[in-house]
Design a protein around this motif. Sequence first.
Motif, PDB file in Angstrom:
ATOM      1  N   THR A 198      -9.991 -98.174 -40.020  1.00 48.15           N
ATOM      2  CA  THR A 198      -9.790 -96.909 -40.673  1.00 48.15           C
ATOM      3  C   THR A 198      -8.667 -95.923 -40.334  1.00 48.15           C
TER       4      THR A 198
ATOM      5  N   LYS B 160      -7.522 -96.071 -46.036  1.00 42.50           N
ATOM      6  CA  LYS B 160      -9.071 -96.396 -45.596  1.00 42.50           C
ATOM      7  C   LYS B 160      -9.839 -94.976 -45.112  1.00 42.50           C
TER       8      LYS B 160
ATOM      9  N   CYS C 124      -7.726 -94.035 -35.243  1.00 47.29           N
ATOM     10  CA  CYS C 124      -8.197 -93.291 -36.564  1.00 47.29           C
ATOM     11  C   CYS C 124      -7.925 -91.894 -36.371  1.00 47.29           C
TER      12      CYS C 124
END
Length: 344
Positions: A65, A4, A89
């Motif tokens: 993410t 993602k 992330c």
Amino acid sequence: MGFKVAVVGATGNVGREMLDILAERQFPADEVVALASSRSMGTEVSFGDKTLKCKTLDNYDFTGTDICLMSAGGAVSKEWSPKIGAQGCIVIDNSSTWRMDPDVPLIVPEVNADAIGGFTKKNIIANPNCSTAQLVVALKPLHDKAKILRVVVSTYQSVSGGGKEAMDELFAQTRAIFVSDPVESKKFPKRIAFNVIPEIDVFMEDGYTKEEWKMVVETKKILDPKIKVTATCVRVPVFIGHSESVNVEFEHPISADEARDILREAPGCLVIDKREKGGYITPHEAAGEDATYISRIREDPTVENGLVFWCVSDNLRKGAALNAVQIAEVLINRKLIEPKRKAA
């Protein structure tokens, strides 16, 4: 399962280019999210054959993410990159904010991919200045062969390096001159249309501009701290593509023919060097291309072991968006990152 990816600053020149390149290179992403400021919420941007609606950075949760491509300016990155990194992330930042932080690797994959492991300290990886990126891609294979002592570089930088407003100003000024309207300068300190401006970023106490300083310190961090570098950075009335005239002094002998052969085999480089009319690359031809083009390679008779060459690249791609995506690919190829949802 794929990754993602979030693109922050998705409505800007570089953000849009990042989305294009992710699609072009078939980046292994299951989901790509476009993020921007609140005033751009709902703005549509292209991602391959899809259209994404921008979400606001302020309200976005990064916990699910994997990678954030950050291209929203220094102030936004300074505030948000540590917060995003703390959520697990990995941030690949295009601003100058983190480049000289000793805990943040400054990466050009063709040059110093091995330094990428240092990202774990802050979960931030820095993208270099656009003019630095193409320079070190050309210098690295020559440094490996003959050891660079000193570099003198003069840049001819396109207005896209200053963002969409800068591109709009060049267009508006050019049109105004043709129809005899008043010429207004807002983004640039002087008229850019049919002119060149030897001032990029702010002036520093020593008389160099910050853009010139960036080239010096970033080249040293990426390539070798012992190399002496001096730069003169100039904005020219070109929309896309940075050009550089580069003079290099080496410790060991290296001929123009040797350099040509080395650069032809070097990753990220394309040599177009015919000693005839038009036998070189200009920024017009480099626009939309991924390579760093090198032309006019010749020996400098004024110093021992000296070479001169001309270097051109698309500053929005290799100088920014492409380099960021390549960094993300290094993380994946070296198995330094796994998709969070798979891990869960």
